[in-house]
Design an enzyme around this catalytic site. Sequence first.
Site, PDB file in Angstrom:
ATOM      1  N   ASP A  75      34.540  37.985  32.828  1.00 18.88           N
ATOM      2  CA  ASP A  75      35.783  37.998  32.976  1.00 18.88           C
ATOM      3  C   ASP A  75      35.676  38.263  34.636  1.00 18.88           C
ATOM      4  OD1 ASP A  75      37.115  39.488  29.846  1.00 18.88           O
ATOM      5  OD2 ASP A  75      36.921  37.416  30.791  1.00 18.88           O
ATOM      6  N   GLU A 249      45.540  31.377  29.655  1.00 15.83           N
ATOM      7  CA  GLU A 249      45.350  33.356  30.073  1.00 15.83           C
ATOM      8  C   GLU A 249      44.317  33.084  31.103  1.00 15.83           C
ATOM      9  OE1 GLU A 249      43.721  34.455  26.888  1.00 15.83           O
ATOM     10  OE2 GLU A 249      42.010  33.184  26.731  1.00 15.83           O
TER      11      GLU A 249
HETATM   12  C1  6LW Z   1      40.443  38.086  28.389  1.00 13.20           C
HETATM   13  C2  6LW Z   1      40.952  36.709  28.596  1.00 13.20           C
HETATM   14  C3  6LW Z   1      39.784  36.239  28.501  1.00 13.20           C
HETATM   15  O1  6LW Z   1      41.062  39.022  28.963  1.00 13.20           O
HETATM   16  O2  6LW Z   1      38.722  36.731  26.855  1.00 13.20           O
HETATM   17  O3  6LW Z   1      37.677  34.409  28.631  1.00 13.20           O
HETATM   18  C4  6LW Z   1      39.208  38.013  27.399  1.00 13.20           C
HETATM   19  N1  6LW Z   1      39.055  34.949  28.645  1.00 13.20           N
HETATM   20  O4  6LW Z   1      41.285  35.602  29.863  1.00 13.20           O
HETATM   21  C5  6LW Z   1      39.118  39.305  27.239  1.00 13.20           C
HETATM   22  O5  6LW Z   1      37.438  39.063  28.336  1.00 13.20           O
END
Ligand code: 6LW
Length: 583
Positions: A75, A249
Site C-alpha cells: 500500500d 478502493e
Molecule cells: C487496503 C486496500 C488494499 O486497505 O488492501 O490492495 C487493503 N489494496 O486498498 C489492505 O492492504
Amino acid sequence: MKTSLWAAAILLGITAVTAHARRPLQTETSEQQASAPNKATFSYFEYTGNDARFNVPVDPAKQYLNPIVAGFWPDPSICRKGDDFYMVNSTFGYFPGVPIFHSKDLVNWTPLGHVLNRNSQLDLTGLRHSRGIYAPAIEYNPHNDTFYMITTSTDGAWNFVVKTKDPHSGVWSDPIRLPEVFDIDPSFFFDDDGKAYIVHRTDPPLLKFPNHKMIVLREYDIENDCTTGEMTVLVEEGLNWLPRPQYIEGPHIYNIDGRYHLIAAEGGTWEQHAEVALTANNIKGPYKSNPVNPILTQRDLPENRPDKVTTTGHLDFLQDAKGEWWGVFLACRPYEGNYYNTGRETFLLPVEWKDGYPVILEKGRAVPTIVAKNDLRPNTGYPYLTGNFTWRDEFDTDALDFEWSFIRNPRGEWWRQANGKMVIDALPRSIYTMDNPAYLGKRQQHQVFEAETIIDFVPAASGELAGMAYFQNERFNFVFGKTILNGQQTITLDRTEDGVTHRLVAISVPAGNEQTLLRLKISVNSDKGSFFIAYNDANWQAVAEGIDVRNLSTHAAGGFVGATIGMYATSTVTPPLPNIPTW
Ligand code: 6LW
C-alpha cells in the site's frame, strides 16, 4: 490556541519518541514483576537474500530494480516537497506503525523511522494480525507547509490523521480522529485553490453485487482539522469497461491542468488486482471512466511468464520537479502458482500520458524487473531495500534497528539492547496467541534467503524456549529453538499450519553442551525450508531439510502481511487458540 496545543503535543511526542527509541513506554508487566523471567541473549542476527531475479547487471546511474522495496511493504503512498520525496507503507498488526522513507530520486530510499512510534498514536492491543493499520496516505500541503498522514486502524481507532512540519524530525502529532469517515483507504487532496478534501472507500447504501464498494469525497477544514459539508459520491458503480467494479478502493485525486483525475484499485488485492482511472472537470464530478482502463494489471497475462509479478494495484503517482510522472504500486512475486511468503511489495514505474489520460502498463505488458530512469543518485539510499544483500545486526547501538518490528504494541520492558547483546525475557506469552509475544521480527524480502543467530540460553523450567520464529501469523508459523523436554535440554522445530502444530524435530542437546552458545539457521528456497544448528563455532548440522514453508504464504494463511523472521523467547507452551481468525 490550536498551535499551542499542537506545540505541546510535539513536545510530548519528542519526549515519548526519545523514550521509545530506547525503551517501550509501558512499565514492567505483572508477569515480569512476579518472578524474574529467564533470559535469552542474542549476539547477532544476520539475513542474506539471494534471488535470481536480482542477479542481473544494472547500471545504477540509469537503471533500477523492481521491486524498489522488497518484502512486506504494501500500500505505498508518496508525496513531494521540492526535490524531496516521501513514502509510507502499511503495517497492520506490527508496531511501530507506518514506516516513512525519504528519497531524492524515487529509487534510492532512506528510512526515516516510523510515523506511528508512540502508544498514544497507535494501540494494536488485542487486534488480529492483519487488522490494525491498513493503507496509509501521505500528502504535503503547500498552503500551510505541513505534511499529513491519514490512515485506518481497522478494529482500532479507525480513520485518523497525524501531521508534522518536518518528516525528518521523527515526531508526528497525536491522532486527529475522523469518526465520520467510515471504512478504509482515505487520502488527502489539496487543491490549487487551497481547499482540502479527503477521498476514501466506503459501503454503498445498497449492495448491488459482490464486493460492491464506492468512492466518496469529503471537504476538510484545515484550520479546525475536521471534515465539513456533505459527502459526495464519486464512484458508485459502472465503469465503462466494467459495469460492476469489485473492491474499488485506494483512491487518490490529482488536479492536472485543471482536470481532476481520480485513480483507484479494483478487483481486490489478490490476483485480480488492477488500477483504474477516471476524469472530471469538477472536483465533485461527474467522473467518467477513462477510455483506457485498467491502467495497470497483470491478471490477463500468461501464467508461465518469467519473473512473474502479480496483484498489481494500489497506485499513487506524482510529477517530479523535472515534470516527469512516476507511480508506486503494490505487487507480489510468487515462487509458484500464487504462493508468495514475501507479501505485497512496492514497485515503481513511469506514468505514460495517452491523449491526456494516465497509463502505467498497457494491456498485456508484464511488470519489468529492470527499468530505465535518468537522474538517479546511486548508493545514496539504505542498501537493504532491494537487490541481493546481507543485513546483520550486532546490537551495538543504543536504539532498536529500523528493521525490527513487534507483534502489537510492546508491553513491558522485555527486551534490552546494549553492548552488542539483545537480551529477551522468556515471558509466559505465546506467539500462538493474539498477544505481544517476546518476538522481534524483520521482513522476509527474498524468495531465497538465509537467516541465522546465536543464543545464550539455558532453559530451566518446562515450557521455556528461546530461538527463532519464522512468522506469518499466530496460526501459520515455525518456532525453532532450545527448550526442556522431560528434563533434558532439547532442540525443537515446530511447524504450525492453520493452528495445528506438528513437531518436526526434537534433538537432545549432547551432554556437555548445555551451557554452550547455540547457533540457529533457517535457509529457505521458495517453498522449501531447511533448519540448521551449530554449537558455538562448530560446523552447521542440518536438523530438517526440504520442509514445506508454503504455510507462510498469503495463499495459505490469508491476510495482508508478509512473513517475518526473528528472535523469540517464551516460558509457555500455550498451543494455538482454536479458531482465532487468521486475519
Ligand atoms: C487496503 C486496500 C488494499 O486497505 O488492501 O490492495 C487493503 N489494496 O486498498 C489492505 O492492504
